[in-house]
Design an enzyme around this catalytic site. Sequence first.
Site, PDB file in Angstrom:
ATOM      1  N   CYS A 127       0.851  -1.192   0.000  1.00 13.69           N
ATOM      2  CA  CYS A 127       0.000   0.000   0.000  1.00 13.69           C
ATOM      3  C   CYS A 127       0.882   1.235   0.000  1.00 13.69           C
ATOM      4  O   CYS A 127       1.870   1.288   0.727  1.00 13.69           O
ATOM      5  CB  CYS A 127      -0.883  -0.020   1.248  1.00 13.69           C
ATOM      6  SG  CYS A 127      -1.973   1.402   1.361  1.00 13.69           S
ATOM      7  N   HIS A 169      -9.050  -3.703  -2.127  1.00 14.23           N
ATOM      8  CA  HIS A 169      -8.086  -2.897  -1.368  1.00 14.23           C
ATOM      9  C   HIS A 169      -8.536  -1.425  -1.344  1.00 14.23           C
ATOM     10  O   HIS A 169      -8.532  -0.785  -0.299  1.00 14.23           O
ATOM     11  CB  HIS A 169      -6.702  -3.051  -2.014  1.00 14.23           C
ATOM     12  CG  HIS A 169      -5.606  -2.284  -1.347  1.00 14.23           C
ATOM     13  ND1 HIS A 169      -4.589  -2.897  -0.642  1.00 14.23           N
ATOM     14  CD2 HIS A 169      -5.354  -0.953  -1.275  1.00 14.23           C
ATOM     15  CE1 HIS A 169      -3.770  -1.959  -0.167  1.00 14.23           C
ATOM     16  NE2 HIS A 169      -4.218  -0.771  -0.547  1.00 14.23           N
ATOM     17  N   GLU A 170      -8.939  -0.895  -2.519  1.00 16.96           N
ATOM     18  CA  GLU A 170      -9.308   0.531  -2.601  1.00 16.96           C
ATOM     19  C   GLU A 170     -10.605   0.822  -1.853  1.00 16.96           C
ATOM     20  O   GLU A 170     -10.709   1.831  -1.156  1.00 16.96           O
ATOM     21  CB  GLU A 170      -9.415   0.982  -4.059  1.00 16.96           C
ATOM     22  CG  GLU A 170      -8.109   0.908  -4.851  1.00 16.96           C
ATOM     23  CD  GLU A 170      -6.900   1.473  -4.120  1.00 16.96           C
ATOM     24  OE1 GLU A 170      -7.039   2.499  -3.430  1.00 16.96           O
ATOM     25  OE2 GLU A 170      -5.816   0.873  -4.222  1.00 16.96           O
ATOM     26  N   HIS A 173      -9.914   1.072   1.768  1.00 17.67           N
ATOM     27  CA  HIS A 173      -9.442   2.411   2.155  1.00 17.67           C
ATOM     28  C   HIS A 173     -10.616   3.330   2.473  1.00 17.67           C
ATOM     29  O   HIS A 173     -10.605   4.046   3.472  1.00 17.67           O
ATOM     30  CB  HIS A 173      -8.640   3.042   1.012  1.00 17.67           C
ATOM     31  CG  HIS A 173      -7.179   2.704   1.016  1.00 17.67           C
ATOM     32  ND1 HIS A 173      -6.345   3.025   2.061  1.00 17.67           N
ATOM     33  CD2 HIS A 173      -6.400   2.084   0.094  1.00 17.67           C
ATOM     34  CE1 HIS A 173      -5.106   2.618   1.777  1.00 17.67           C
ATOM     35  NE2 HIS A 173      -5.114   2.038   0.599  1.00 17.67           N
TER      36      HIS A 173
HETATM   37 NI    NI Z   1      -3.490   1.162  -0.294  1.00 14.62          NI
END
Ligand code: NI
Length: 224
Positions: A127, A169-170, A173
Amino acid sequence: MTTDAEGRIPRTFLQGMPVEDYPDLPPEALRGRVLRITEVGEEVLHRPCRDVETFGAPELVALVDDMFATMTVAEGVGLAANQVGVDLRLFVYDLTDDDGDRHVGHVANPVLEIGPVDDTEELDEGCLSVPGPARELFRPVRAAVTGVDVHGRPVRVEGEGYLARALQHEVGHLDGLLYLDLLSKRARKAVLAEMSEARRGVLDRRRELALALGKEPALYPPAS
Ligand code: NI
């Protein structure tokens, strides 16, 4: 047009739709400014972001440009708005999937669907907000994201493998989660130790790449 090892012509998908081609350096990245990428421990990364409610505003279009420029000089494949300090549900991406196809675009207010939860794979994941280390992590193989673009037009991106992982993953976030939150406490501690070793070198490289693109590099504090 060149073919890959299997003699297949790689395809490009912009905003989830097939296109003829897209510049290696996306026009968004050319227009955008390089922003500082927030780092693990900063509050904006650890709480859910707000929905985008106003579409088509020049500030929102400029934010996508800046996020592309920031992702490009950090050599990332995805970047969420809270990684540049803006708590909006918005991410950008530019990656090559397991079949060699390129996927590029941005999604506001993404809703994530994951494929069968018993169909998972373990792959290395890192990341930009945890500069340096990467760790193997299990995630569902298939995922899709439905949302809108900066003008409010619908967008859907779906895939498997690396693309599905990036989407998860995004959206993580934007929910205030880092991949670190999916690791054991012990693994997390080791990652943070690695990060403090590697961080300076990673940030120096971002600076060099920004300068090479003729952009003002972002300013990072000496230690996070
Ligand atoms: Ni990331």
